[in-house]
Design an enzyme around this catalytic site. Structure first.
Site, short mmCIF file in Angstrom:
data_model
loop_
_atom_site.label_atom_id
_atom_site.label_comp_id
_atom_site.label_asym_id
_atom_site.label_seq_id
_atom_site.Cartn_x
_atom_site.Cartn_y
_atom_site.Cartn_z
N GLY A 39 0.79 -1.24 0.00
CA GLY A 39 0.00 0.00 0.00
C GLY A 39 0.81 1.28 0.00
N GLY A 40 2.15 1.18 0.21
CA GLY A 40 3.02 2.35 0.07
C GLY A 40 2.77 3.43 1.10
N ALA A 179 2.91 25.73 5.13
CA ALA A 179 1.44 25.79 5.10
C ALA A 179 0.92 25.16 3.82
CB ALA A 179 0.97 27.24 5.22
N ARG A 271 7.80 16.92 -0.46
CA ARG A 271 8.36 15.56 -0.54
C ARG A 271 9.26 15.47 -1.75
NH1 ARG A 271 6.05 11.67 2.58
NH2 ARG A 271 6.30 10.03 1.02
N ASP A 311 4.84 9.21 -7.69
CA ASP A 311 5.59 10.29 -7.04
C ASP A 311 7.05 10.37 -7.50
OD1 ASP A 311 3.37 10.90 -5.56
OD2 ASP A 311 4.32 10.68 -3.60
N ALA A 319 -2.09 10.42 -4.82
CA ALA A 319 -2.34 8.99 -4.97
C ALA A 319 -3.11 8.69 -6.25
CB ALA A 319 -3.13 8.50 -3.76
N HIS A 443 -32.58 18.06 -4.37
CA HIS A 443 -32.68 19.01 -3.26
C HIS A 443 -33.06 18.24 -1.99
CE1 HIS A 443 -33.58 22.65 -1.06
NE2 HIS A 443 -34.72 22.10 -0.67
P1 FAD Z 1 4.30 5.42 -2.61
O1 FAD Z 1 2.93 5.39 -2.08
O2 FAD Z 1 5.32 6.26 -1.92
O3 FAD Z 1 4.79 3.91 -2.61
C1 FAD Z 1 6.06 3.53 -2.98
C2 FAD Z 1 6.37 2.19 -2.37
O4 FAD Z 1 7.55 1.68 -2.99
C3 FAD Z 1 6.70 2.25 -0.87
O5 FAD Z 1 5.90 1.36 -0.16
C4 FAD Z 1 8.16 1.83 -0.78
O6 FAD Z 1 8.46 1.05 0.35
C5 FAD Z 1 8.32 0.99 -2.05
N1 FAD Z 1 9.66 0.93 -2.57
C6 FAD Z 1 10.47 1.97 -2.90
N2 FAD Z 1 11.64 1.51 -3.40
C7 FAD Z 1 11.57 0.17 -3.38
C8 FAD Z 1 12.47 -0.87 -3.75
N3 FAD Z 1 13.66 -0.60 -4.26
N4 FAD Z 1 12.08 -2.14 -3.57
C9 FAD Z 1 10.86 -2.43 -3.02
N5 FAD Z 1 9.98 -1.51 -2.67
C10 FAD Z 1 10.32 -0.22 -2.85
N6 FAD Z 1 -2.36 11.90 -1.78
C11 FAD Z 1 -3.65 12.00 -2.11
O7 FAD Z 1 -3.99 11.89 -3.28
N7 FAD Z 1 -4.61 12.20 -1.16
C12 FAD Z 1 -4.31 12.33 0.15
O8 FAD Z 1 -5.20 12.50 0.98
C13 FAD Z 1 -2.95 12.24 0.53
N8 FAD Z 1 -2.60 12.35 1.82
C14 FAD Z 1 -1.28 12.22 2.16
C15 FAD Z 1 -0.95 12.38 3.50
C16 FAD Z 1 0.36 12.27 3.89
C17 FAD Z 1 0.71 12.44 5.35
C18 FAD Z 1 1.37 11.99 2.93
C19 FAD Z 1 2.80 11.83 3.34
C20 FAD Z 1 1.04 11.85 1.59
C21 FAD Z 1 -0.29 11.98 1.20
N9 FAD Z 1 -0.67 11.88 -0.14
C22 FAD Z 1 -1.98 12.00 -0.48
C23 FAD Z 1 0.31 11.63 -1.20
C24 FAD Z 1 0.28 10.13 -1.59
O9 FAD Z 1 0.54 9.35 -0.45
C25 FAD Z 1 1.31 9.84 -2.67
O10 FAD Z 1 1.12 10.72 -3.76
C26 FAD Z 1 1.18 8.42 -3.16
O11 FAD Z 1 1.35 7.51 -2.11
C27 FAD Z 1 2.20 8.12 -4.27
O12 FAD Z 1 2.06 6.81 -4.67
P2 FAD Z 1 3.27 6.00 -5.31
O13 FAD Z 1 2.71 4.66 -5.66
O14 FAD Z 1 3.93 6.79 -6.35
O15 FAD Z 1 4.36 5.84 -4.14
P1 NAI Z 2 3.50 21.16 -0.09
O1 NAI Z 2 4.34 21.35 -1.27
O2 NAI Z 2 2.03 21.02 -0.22
O3 NAI Z 2 3.73 22.37 0.94
C1 NAI Z 2 4.99 22.72 1.42
C2 NAI Z 2 4.90 24.13 2.00
O4 NAI Z 2 6.11 24.39 2.69
C3 NAI Z 2 4.75 25.19 0.93
O5 NAI Z 2 3.71 26.05 1.30
C4 NAI Z 2 6.10 25.88 0.92
O6 NAI Z 2 6.03 27.23 0.53
C5 NAI Z 2 6.51 25.72 2.39
N1 NAI Z 2 7.95 25.86 2.64
C6 NAI Z 2 8.96 25.36 1.90
N2 NAI Z 2 10.14 25.71 2.47
C7 NAI Z 2 9.86 26.42 3.60
C8 NAI Z 2 10.66 27.05 4.61
N3 NAI Z 2 11.98 27.01 4.56
N4 NAI Z 2 10.05 27.69 5.62
C9 NAI Z 2 8.69 27.73 5.67
N5 NAI Z 2 7.89 27.16 4.73
C10 NAI Z 2 8.46 26.51 3.71
O7 NAI Z 2 4.14 19.89 0.66
P2 NAI Z 2 3.60 19.00 1.85
O8 NAI Z 2 2.50 19.67 2.58
O9 NAI Z 2 4.81 18.58 2.60
O10 NAI Z 2 3.00 17.75 1.09
C11 NAI Z 2 3.83 16.93 0.25
C12 NAI Z 2 3.03 16.29 -0.83
O11 NAI Z 2 2.13 15.34 -0.30
C13 NAI Z 2 2.25 17.29 -1.62
O12 NAI Z 2 2.77 17.30 -2.92
C14 NAI Z 2 0.86 16.82 -1.62
O13 NAI Z 2 0.37 16.72 -2.91
C15 NAI Z 2 0.90 15.43 -0.97
N6 NAI Z 2 -0.21 15.37 -0.02
C16 NAI Z 2 -1.48 15.40 -0.49
C17 NAI Z 2 -2.54 15.41 0.37
C18 NAI Z 2 -3.91 15.49 -0.18
O14 NAI Z 2 -4.07 15.30 -1.37
N7 NAI Z 2 -4.91 15.75 0.62
C19 NAI Z 2 -2.36 15.37 1.82
C20 NAI Z 2 -0.98 15.38 2.21
C21 NAI Z 2 0.03 15.36 1.31
#
Ligand code: FAD
Ligand code: NAI
Length: 464
Positions: A39-40, A179, A271, A311, A319, A443
């Site tokens: 599930g990553g 933020a 990230r 990513d 995701a 509605h």
């Molecule tokens: P990942 O989900 O990062 O999965 C990659 C997987 O590859 C990992 O499990 C890792 O262990 C594995 N891997 C890496 N290298 C290797 C290797 N060499 N061998 C074996 N396995 C390996 N996105 C949304 O759309 N909605 C949200 O609400 C949302 N909330 C988020 C909240 C948080 C706190 C965070 C951190 C992210 C959030 N995101 C959200 C972003 C979302 O999680 C990512 O965009 C998404 O998981 C990317 O999917 P992916 O498959 O590219 O990689």
């Molecule tokens: P982000 O890119 O959304 O926000 C980072 C923030 O940090 C920006 O506002 C930036 O200006 C600020 N920043 C950067 N350097 C700074 C500094 N030196 N001092 C103060 N502020 C600074 O990144 P975030 O929130 O870490 O999320 C990472 C990724 O995860 C995003 O790309 C997002 O798409 C994904 N994600 C998606 C979610 C969703 O879809 N609901 C939920 C959580 C994460």
């Protein structure tokens, strides 16, 4: 050793969806995952656990602020933090096991361990080398640190989102650096649980890239919920002092330096792609200066037989974007037509109210010199929203001035993350605002606000 048509590296939403779709298309498929569970990031330390904590803390907020207004009297619940974390972990486990079930159902082999690519057509996991016609890299991303600042992350006092999902106790005071989406979602969770939350942001506004009007309304509502913001502040360093941390930042307008203490500092400054240990340099896979794997429009890298999605490549780190690329790449490998429309990828922030967007912002349209019109409708005019204390916010539709074709939409309000999909479908069909306005909406629903915003692109809404 086994021979496969496709080996996917990584089982996040990009990887597991690609693997299942490949198997559905009749390809012999394996997925390599180094984590204990499938599930990553999304299922283990991202989307799913953060939404569980957002849900639980929102229920508390409702009990504290809205129950009595509806005649539901009595003491608000107290927080049992270990139980809330246990609930969150149970949600993770149900979801990760669900992927295991789907792999078995679709006959996708899970190769447990970290994968490397010794050569095109080969994937090594532990001692074993597996032969495969195609490789899809879906290795995801990891948290980035604060650019240009001294910060040591220990995941206890100075944490990324991963540590923030697993804190030993609810902190009294938290500084959030950034933020963006993570900062505001996780900041909201702790603010609702009683933490004093201070967000320090480099830019002069929150949520970069989002529609300006939404940014302003969102900031106002978050402040009203008790969150504090210092905008235009560049963080210089974060020092850990036994059980606390000190954040030093400089205000960009006058270079004045200031500090802030906190029990926990959440670093949420973006990230970065994760490609460690894959052996890409030796293979000669082309990378961008930002560490992303470079691909063509069909997710092929420059090395034949190796694809990359999610990513670890260019584009929004979401995701559903990873999932769509996973499905499309499977189609390409199977000789079919794989396509992702990058103009119609919704973004949602799961705070309360939710914030959602798709397509162009007004700022982008202005910059491109495109003539557009705005249809806006406040949730104050929506009966359903008012009934549940959710009248704050609005739906804003941007349409081409001449053709009325929808170019983008921005929603802040109840269920915004669901409402946005009506507009996504409309945009995929090239619909005009009038098409939405002429569609009967039940509605009383929040989606009537979408229709009213569409009406506002024409002669005007009814309920405003
Ligand atoms: P990942 O989900 O990062 O999965 C990659 C997987 O590859 C990992 O499990 C890792 O262990 C594995 N891997 C890496 N290298 C290797 C290797 N060499 N061998 C074996 N396995 C390996 N996105 C949304 O759309 N909605 C949200 O609400 C949302 N909330 C988020 C909240 C948080 C706190 C965070 C951190 C992210 C959030 N995101 C959200 C972003 C979302 O999680 C990512 O965009 C998404 O998981 C990317 O999917 P992916 O498959 O590219 O990689
Ligand atoms: P982000 O890119 O959304 O926000 C980072 C923030 O940090 C920006 O506002 C930036 O200006 C600020 N920043 C950067 N350097 C700074 C500094 N030196 N001092 C103060 N502020 C600074 O990144 P975030 O929130 O870490 O999320 C990472 C990724 O995860 C995003 O790309 C997002 O798409 C994904 N994600 C998606 C979610 C969703 O879809 N609901 C939920 C959580 C994460």
């Amino acid at each position: 050793m086994a021979n496969y048509d496709v080996i996917v590296i990584g089982s996040g939403p990009g990887g597991y969806v690609a693997a299942i779709r490949c198997a559905q298309l009749g390809l012999k498929t394996a997925c390599v995952e180094g984590r204990e569970t499938l599930g990553g990031t999304c299922l283990n330390v991202g989307c799913i656990p953060s939404k569980a904590l957002l849900h639980a803390s929102h229920q508390l907020h409702e009990a504290e602020h809205n129950f009595a207004k509806m005649g539901l009297k009595g003491k608000s619940p107290t927080v049992d933090w270990p139980q809330m974390l246990a609930y969150k972990n149970d949600v993770i486990s149900q979801n990760t096991k669900g992927i295991e079930f789907l792999f078995k159902k679709n006959k996708v082999d899970w190769l447990k361990g970290w994968g490397t690519i010794p050569a095109a057509g080969k994937v090594q996991v532990g001692e074993e080398i597996h032969e495969t016609k195609n490789i899809i890299i879906a290795s995801g991303s990891t948290p980035a640190s604060v650019p240009g600042a001294e910060v040591t992350i220990d995941e206890k006092i100075v944490v990324t989102s991963t540590g923030a999902l697993e804190l030993g106790k609810i902190p009294k005071k938290m500084v959030v650096i950034g933020a963006g989406v993570i900062g505001l979602e996780m900041g909201s969770v702790y603010a609702r649980l009683g933490t004093e939350v201070h967000v320090v942001e480099f830019l002069d506004h929150i949520t970069p890239g989002m529609d300006g009007e939404v940014q302003k309304t969102f900031l106002r509502l978050l402040k009203r919920q008790g969150m504090n913001f210092t905008l235009g502040a560049a963080v210089q360093k974060v020092e850990t002092l036994k059980t606390k941390a000190k954040v030093t930042y400089k205000l960009r307008k006058n270079d004045a330096e200031a500090t802030m203490d906190a029990d926990v500092v959440l670093v949420a400054t973006g990230r970065k792609p994760y490609t460690d240990g894959l052996g890409l340099q030796a293979l000669g896979v082309q990378m961008s200066p930002r560490g992303q794997i470079q691909t063509d429009a069909q997710w092929r890298t420059n090395v034949p037989g190796i694809y990359a999605i999610g990513d670890c490549i260019d584009g929004p780190m979401l995701a559903h974007k990873a999932e769509d690329e996973g499905m499309a790449t499977a189609e390409v490998i199977a000789g079919k037509h794989g396509h992702v429309n990058y103009n119609v990828i919704p973004g949602v922030i799961y705070t309360h109210p939710e914030v959602a967007n798709v397509g162009a912002t007004e700022e982008q349209l202005k910059q491109e010199g495109q003539a557009y019109k705005v249809g806006k409708f406040s949730f104050m005019g929506n009966g359903r929203a008012k009934a549940v204390f959710a009248g704050e916010g609005f739906v804003k539709i941007l349409a081409d001035k001449t053709t009325d074709r929808i170019l983008g939409a921005h929603i802040i309000g109840p269920a915004a993350g669901d409402l946005i999909h009506e507009i996504c479908v409309a945009m995929e069909f090239g619909a005009s605002a009038e098409d939405l306005a002429l569609t009967c909406h039940a509605h009383p629903t929040y989606s009537e606000a979408v229709r009213e915003a569409a009406l506002a692109c024409g002669d005007g809404p009814i309920h405003m």
